[in-house]
Design an enzyme around this catalytic site. Structure first.
Site, PDB file in Angstrom:
ATOM      1  N   LYS A 121      95.732  80.940 -26.006  1.00  0.00           N
ATOM      2  CA  LYS A 121      95.027  82.188 -25.683  1.00  0.00           C
ATOM      3  C   LYS A 121      94.247  82.049 -24.382  1.00  0.00           C
ATOM      4  O   LYS A 121      93.377  81.188 -24.247  1.00  0.00           O
ATOM      5  CB  LYS A 121      94.067  82.552 -26.833  1.00  0.00           C
ATOM      6  CG  LYS A 121      93.124  83.731 -26.509  1.00  0.00           C
ATOM      7  CD  LYS A 121      92.236  84.104 -27.689  1.00  0.00           C
ATOM      8  CE  LYS A 121      91.189  85.152 -27.293  1.00  0.00           C
ATOM      9  NZ  LYS A 121      90.294  85.537 -28.398  1.00  0.00           N
ATOM     10  N   ASP A 162      85.839  87.893 -22.637  1.00  0.00           N
ATOM     11  CA  ASP A 162      86.028  88.812 -23.757  1.00  0.00           C
ATOM     12  C   ASP A 162      84.760  89.627 -23.975  1.00  0.00           C
ATOM     13  O   ASP A 162      83.836  89.201 -24.667  1.00  0.00           O
ATOM     14  CB  ASP A 162      86.399  88.015 -25.023  1.00  0.00           C
ATOM     15  CG  ASP A 162      86.703  88.923 -26.203  1.00  0.00           C
ATOM     16  OD1 ASP A 162      86.803  90.150 -25.996  1.00  0.00           O
ATOM     17  OD2 ASP A 162      86.860  88.399 -27.325  1.00  0.00           O
ATOM     18  N   LYS A 207      81.036  93.852 -27.492  1.00  0.00           N
ATOM     19  CA  LYS A 207      80.324  92.844 -28.278  1.00  0.00           C
ATOM     20  C   LYS A 207      78.820  92.968 -28.054  1.00  0.00           C
ATOM     21  O   LYS A 207      78.386  93.284 -26.947  1.00  0.00           O
ATOM     22  CB  LYS A 207      80.735  91.440 -27.803  1.00  0.00           C
ATOM     23  CG  LYS A 207      82.063  90.954 -28.301  1.00  0.00           C
ATOM     24  CD  LYS A 207      82.301  89.535 -27.809  1.00  0.00           C
ATOM     25  CE  LYS A 207      83.664  89.034 -28.217  1.00  0.00           C
ATOM     26  NZ  LYS A 207      83.817  88.850 -29.664  1.00  0.00           N
ATOM     27  N   ASP A 247      86.725  81.978 -23.642  1.00  0.00           N
ATOM     28  CA  ASP A 247      87.811  82.520 -24.463  1.00  0.00           C
ATOM     29  C   ASP A 247      89.209  82.227 -23.906  1.00  0.00           C
ATOM     30  O   ASP A 247      90.208  82.675 -24.463  1.00  0.00           O
ATOM     31  CB  ASP A 247      87.599  84.035 -24.635  1.00  0.00           C
ATOM     32  CG  ASP A 247      88.006  84.554 -25.997  1.00  0.00           C
ATOM     33  OD1 ASP A 247      88.129  83.735 -26.918  1.00  0.00           O
ATOM     34  OD2 ASP A 247      88.223  85.768 -26.131  1.00  0.00           O
ATOM     35  N   ASP A 279      88.429  94.285 -29.927  1.00  0.00           N
ATOM     36  CA  ASP A 279      87.889  92.928 -29.832  1.00  0.00           C
ATOM     37  C   ASP A 279      88.813  91.897 -30.502  1.00  0.00           C
ATOM     38  O   ASP A 279      88.610  90.698 -30.377  1.00  0.00           O
ATOM     39  CB  ASP A 279      86.492  92.889 -30.463  1.00  0.00           C
ATOM     40  CG  ASP A 279      85.685  91.682 -30.023  1.00  0.00           C
ATOM     41  OD1 ASP A 279      86.145  90.965 -29.111  1.00  0.00           O
ATOM     42  OD2 ASP A 279      84.602  91.457 -30.599  1.00  0.00           O
ATOM     43  N   GLU A 324      91.628  90.988 -29.568  1.00  0.00           N
ATOM     44  CA  GLU A 324      92.592  91.034 -28.458  1.00  0.00           C
ATOM     45  C   GLU A 324      93.404  89.745 -28.356  1.00  0.00           C
ATOM     46  O   GLU A 324      94.538  89.764 -27.882  1.00  0.00           O
ATOM     47  CB  GLU A 324      91.854  91.289 -27.135  1.00  0.00           C
ATOM     48  CG  GLU A 324      91.215  90.057 -26.447  1.00  0.00           C
ATOM     49  CD  GLU A 324      90.147  89.355 -27.282  1.00  0.00           C
ATOM     50  OE1 GLU A 324      89.581  90.003 -28.180  1.00  0.00           O
ATOM     51  OE2 GLU A 324      89.892  88.161 -27.048  1.00  0.00           O
ATOM     52  N   ARG A 346      94.820  87.848 -30.632  1.00  0.00           N
ATOM     53  CA  ARG A 346      96.048  87.858 -31.427  1.00  0.00           C
ATOM     54  C   ARG A 346      97.103  88.751 -30.765  1.00  0.00           C
ATOM     55  O   ARG A 346      98.296  88.530 -30.921  1.00  0.00           O
ATOM     56  CB  ARG A 346      95.731  88.295 -32.861  1.00  0.00           C
ATOM     57  CG  ARG A 346      95.239  89.714 -32.980  1.00  0.00           C
ATOM     58  CD  ARG A 346      94.631  89.989 -34.352  1.00  0.00           C
ATOM     59  NE  ARG A 346      93.327  89.337 -34.537  1.00  0.00           N
ATOM     60  CZ  ARG A 346      92.592  89.453 -35.632  1.00  0.00           C
ATOM     61  NH1 ARG A 346      93.012  90.200 -36.648  1.00  0.00           N
ATOM     62  NH2 ARG A 346      91.432  88.835 -35.733  1.00  0.00           N
TER      63      ARG A 346
HETATM   64  N1  BES Z   1      87.008  85.644 -28.812  1.00  0.00           N
HETATM   65  C1  BES Z   1      86.660  86.180 -30.067  1.00  0.00           C
HETATM   66  C2  BES Z   1      86.443  85.126 -31.146  1.00  0.00           C
HETATM   67  C3  BES Z   1      85.336  84.120 -30.970  1.00  0.00           C
HETATM   68  C4  BES Z   1      84.142  84.270 -31.659  1.00  0.00           C
HETATM   69  C5  BES Z   1      85.512  82.997 -30.208  1.00  0.00           C
HETATM   70  C6  BES Z   1      83.152  83.339 -31.525  1.00  0.00           C
HETATM   71  C7  BES Z   1      84.509  82.045 -30.073  1.00  0.00           C
HETATM   72  C8  BES Z   1      83.331  82.217 -30.742  1.00  0.00           C
HETATM   73  C9  BES Z   1      87.769  87.113 -30.577  1.00  0.00           C
HETATM   74  O1  BES Z   1      88.489  87.762 -29.599  1.00  0.00           O
HETATM   75  C10 BES Z   1      87.100  88.149 -31.415  1.00  0.00           C
HETATM   76  O2  BES Z   1      86.327  88.896 -30.877  1.00  0.00           O
HETATM   77  N2  BES Z   1      87.418  88.173 -32.697  1.00  0.00           N
HETATM   78  C11 BES Z   1      86.846  89.130 -33.584  1.00  0.00           C
HETATM   79  C12 BES Z   1      87.904  89.547 -34.572  1.00  0.00           C
HETATM   80  C13 BES Z   1      87.495  90.723 -35.392  1.00  0.00           C
HETATM   81  C14 BES Z   1      87.386  91.955 -34.520  1.00  0.00           C
HETATM   82  C15 BES Z   1      88.532  90.945 -36.477  1.00  0.00           C
HETATM   83  C16 BES Z   1      85.666  88.475 -34.295  1.00  0.00           C
HETATM   84  O3  BES Z   1      85.729  87.287 -34.608  1.00  0.00           O
HETATM   85  O4  BES Z   1      84.681  89.161 -34.519  1.00  0.00           O
HETATM   86 ZN    ZN Z   2      88.611  86.811 -27.737  1.00  0.00          ZN
HETATM   87 ZN    ZN Z   3      87.577  89.607 -28.992  1.00  0.00          ZN
END
Ligand code: BES
Ligand code: ZN
Ligand code: ZN
Length: 483
Positions: A250, A255, A262, A273, A332, A334, A336
Site C-alpha cells: 500500500k 491519508d 480524519k 501510510d 477513508d 482507501e 484496500r
Molecule cells: N491508513 C488508515 C489505517 C491506519 C490507522 C494506519 C492507524 C495506521 C494507523 C486506513 O486507510 C484507514 O483509514 N482505515 C480505516 C478503515 C475504516 C474506515 C473501515 C480505519 O482504520 O479507521
Molecule cells: Zn490509509
Molecule cells: Zn484511510
C-alpha cells in the site's frame, strides 16, 4: 559503518569506546577480566548485574579506548536473537549518547551472530534531514566497529546483514519523510532509479491506469496534486521455475481520509501510510542485490488520499480492473481499494503462484494486536506458516487471524461489493474485501498499521518509522527459495 575483525585483543588501536558484554548471573560469576580494579569494584557493588540492556560506563586507566561500556545480555540460558538485538540496541544508544564514532566490541560467547549485528545496525540510525540547528548534535552514528573474538570468516554474513539493514533504513527514511517530499511521483522516481540488470522497473502512469481500467486506484488518487501510478519491480532469480511471488504494498503517501476527513489525532501519523509500498520495493531490490533464487515482483500502487473538490465521493460506485464494481461507503478505507486493483492487475497479467500484500490498513488491527505485532490473514496455511517461521527469525512479530465468513457485511445493493461493512472485525473485513480480488491464488495479507510507525521509539527502532516488514518479507522469500 566499517566493520573489521581482529583476534589480537592485546593490540588495540585508539578508539572512543570498548563494549564488554556480560551475562546476568550470580555475583561470583562476575569477573572484571582485563578491566582492572574499577570494574571489580563496580561488579562487586551489585550496581551492575548484567540484566538485559543494562549499561554502565567505566573509565579504567591504561586502555586505548576513552571509555569502557559494560553491557548486560540477560541470562545466558535465555539468550536468543531478539534479546541480543535489544541488548546491543542499548549499547549503541549509549555509544551515540557519548558521540562515540570508533567502537571496539568484545564479541560475546553466543552463536547468534545475527542478533548482535542486527541489533547494532538497526539501532545505528537517525533521520537527520529535517533537523535544523540541532543537526550537528544529532550526528552521532558509529562510523567504525572493530570486533574482537569473532572469526573473520563471518565477514560475509555480517556484510549481508548490513546490506539488508541498509534497505530497512531506506524504508525508514521514506516513512519518516514529509508527505510533500515522499509523493506518488517521488516514489516513481525512486523506483526508476532502482532499474538495473537484475531488477526491471515498469511504471503505469495515469493514462495507462485508465487504459487498464484501474478505476479504484485512479479514484483514490484523483483529489491530489500528485498523479497516482502503479510501480512494478520485477526480479527473476529462478528463471527455470514457474513460481512467481507477488508482493503488493500500500502506497498512500498521505491519508487525510478523503471526504470522510480524519480527526486530528488520527491524521497526525498518516505520512506513514506508504510504508507498505516502500517495504515491497526495497524488499525486491534487496532480493535482487543478494541474488535470491526466486521470481518475485513488487507491485506498489501509489496515490495520495487528499480532500478537495476533485476527491472521489462517498456513495459512488467504481469499477476495478477485475471487472468488479465497488460501492464507496467510506473514503477513508482507501488502502484496500488501491491494493485490490494492484492485486487484480497482478492476477490478470503476471501469473502469480503466491501473493502477499502488506500495508497500514486498519486502526482496528492496532486495537487488536497493539503496536508491535502485524496481523496476518491468509487463504494458504503454507504461506501463513512460512510468514510465522520468518517472523521467528527476524523478531518482527506476527499473529494470524481468521478469514471468517463475514463477507455478507460487505454486500451492496447496487454494486458487487462495498468497501466497508461495519466497525466490528474491521481488519478481517478489510482482508475479506481484498480476498475477492485474488482470483483464488494462494494469498496472505499483512496489516502492519501497528508496527510500521510507532508512537514512541523503542529497542532497536530509534525513530517512529521502524522499517518493519522488510526483513520479514526477505526471510519469507529466502524460505521460498529453499535456502
Ligand atoms: N491508513 C488508515 C489505517 C491506519 C490507522 C494506519 C492507524 C495506521 C494507523 C486506513 O486507510 C484507514 O483509514 N482505515 C480505516 C478503515 C475504516 C474506515 C473501515 C480505519 O482504520 O479507521
Ligand atoms: Zn490509509
Ligand atoms: Zn484511510
Amino acid at each position: 559503518m566499517k566493520v573489521r575483525f581482529s583476534q589480537d585483543f592485546g593490540a588495540r588501536a585508539k578508539a572512543d569506546l570498548l563494549i564488554a558484554p556480560y551475562w546476568e548471573g550470580p555475583r561470583e560469576a562476575f569477573k572484571a577480566g582485563p578491566f582492572g580494579s574499577k570494574a571489580e569494584t563496580l561488579l562487586a557493588s551489585g550496581d551492575f548485574q548484567g540484566k538485559l540492556g543494562e549499561t554502565a560506563f567505566l573509565y579504567p586507566e591504561g586502555m586505548p579506548e576513552s571509555r569502557l561500556l559494560l553491557l548486560g545480555l540477560g541470562k545466558k540460558g535465555e539468550c536468543d536473537a531478539e534479546r541480543l538485538r535489544r541488548s546491543f540496541a542499548a549499547a549503541v544508544k549509549a555509544a551515540n549518547k557519548k558521540k562515540a564514532k570508533t567502537v571496539h566490541l568484545l564479541f560475546p560467547e553466543a552463536k547468534e551472530i545475527r542478533g548482535v549485528f542486527e541489533g547494532i545496525f538497526l539501532s545505528d540510525y537517525a533521520f537527520l534531514k529535517l533537523k535544523g540547528e540541532t543537526r550537528k548534535d544529532a550526528d552521532v552514528c558509529v562510523s567504525s566497529l572493530t570486533v574482537f573474538g569473532l572469526d573473520s570468516k563471518h565477514g560475509k554474513e555480517v556484510e549481508r546483514l548490513e546490506q539488508i539493514v541498509s534497505a530497512v533504513h531506506a524504508v525508514r527514511d521514506l516513512v519518516n519523510g514529509n508527505a510533500d517530499d515522499v509523493t506518488p511521483e517521488s516514489l516513481v522516481r525512486d523506483a526508476k532509479a532502482m532499474n538495473g540488470k537484475k531488477l526491471k522497473i515498469k511504471i503505469l502512469d495515469r493514462k495507462q491506469l485508465e487504459k487498464e481500467g484501474m478505476g479504484l486506484l485512479l479514484a483514490v488518487g484523483q483529489g491530489a496534486r500528485y498523479e497516482p501510478s502503479l510501480i512494478l519491480a520485477e526480479y527473476n532469480g529462478a528463471p527455470r521455475s514457474k513460481e512467481r511471488i507477488l508482493l503488493v504494498g500500500k502506497g498512500v503517501t498521505y491519508d487525510t481520509g478523503g471526504l470522510c476527513l480524519k480527526p486530528l489525532d488520527n491524521m497526525l501519523t498518516m505520512k506513514s501510510d506508504m510504508a507498505g509500498a516502500a517495504t515491497v520495493l526495497w524488499t525486491v531490490k534487496t532480493a535482487a542485490d543478494l541474488g535470491l533464487k526466486v521470481n518475485v515482483t513488487a507491485l506498489a500502487p501509489v496515490a495520495e488520499n487528499a480532500i478537495g473538490s476533485k476527491s472521489y465521493k462517498l456513495g459512488d460506485v467504481i469499477r476495478s480492473i477485475s471487472g468488479k464494481t465497488v460501492e464507496v461507503l467510506n473514503t477513508d478505507a482507501e488502502g484496500r481499494l488501491i491494493l485490490a486493483d494492484a492485486i487484480a492487475y497482478g492476477v490478470k497479467h503476471l501469473e502469480p503462484t503466491a501473493i502477499v500484500d502488506i500495508g497500514t490498513l486498519t486502526g482496528a488491527i492496532v486495537i487488536a494486536l497493539g503496536e508491535e505485532i502485524g496481523g496476518v490473514f491468509s487463504t494458504s496455511d503454507k504461506i501463513a506458516k512460512d510468514l510465522e517461521t520468518a517472523s521467528a527469525e527476524t523478531g518482527e512479530s506476527v499473529w494470524r487471524l481468521p478469514l471468517y465468513d463475514y463477507k455478507e457485511s460487505l454486500s451492496s445493493d447496487i454494486a458487487d461489493i462495498a468497501n466497508v461493512g461495519g466497525r466490528d472485525a474491521g481488519s478481517m473485513k478489510c482482508a475479506l474485501f481484498l480476498q475477492e480480488f485474488t482470483g483464488g491464488v494462494p494469498w496472505a495479507h499483512i496489516d502492519m498499521a501497528g508496527p510500521a510507525f510507532v508512537s514512541k521509539p523503542k529497542h532497536y527502532n530509534p525513530t517512529k518509522a521502524t522499517g518493519w516488514g522488510l526483513r520479514l518479507l526477505l526471510e519469507f522469500l529466502e524460505l521460498q527459495a529453499g535456502r
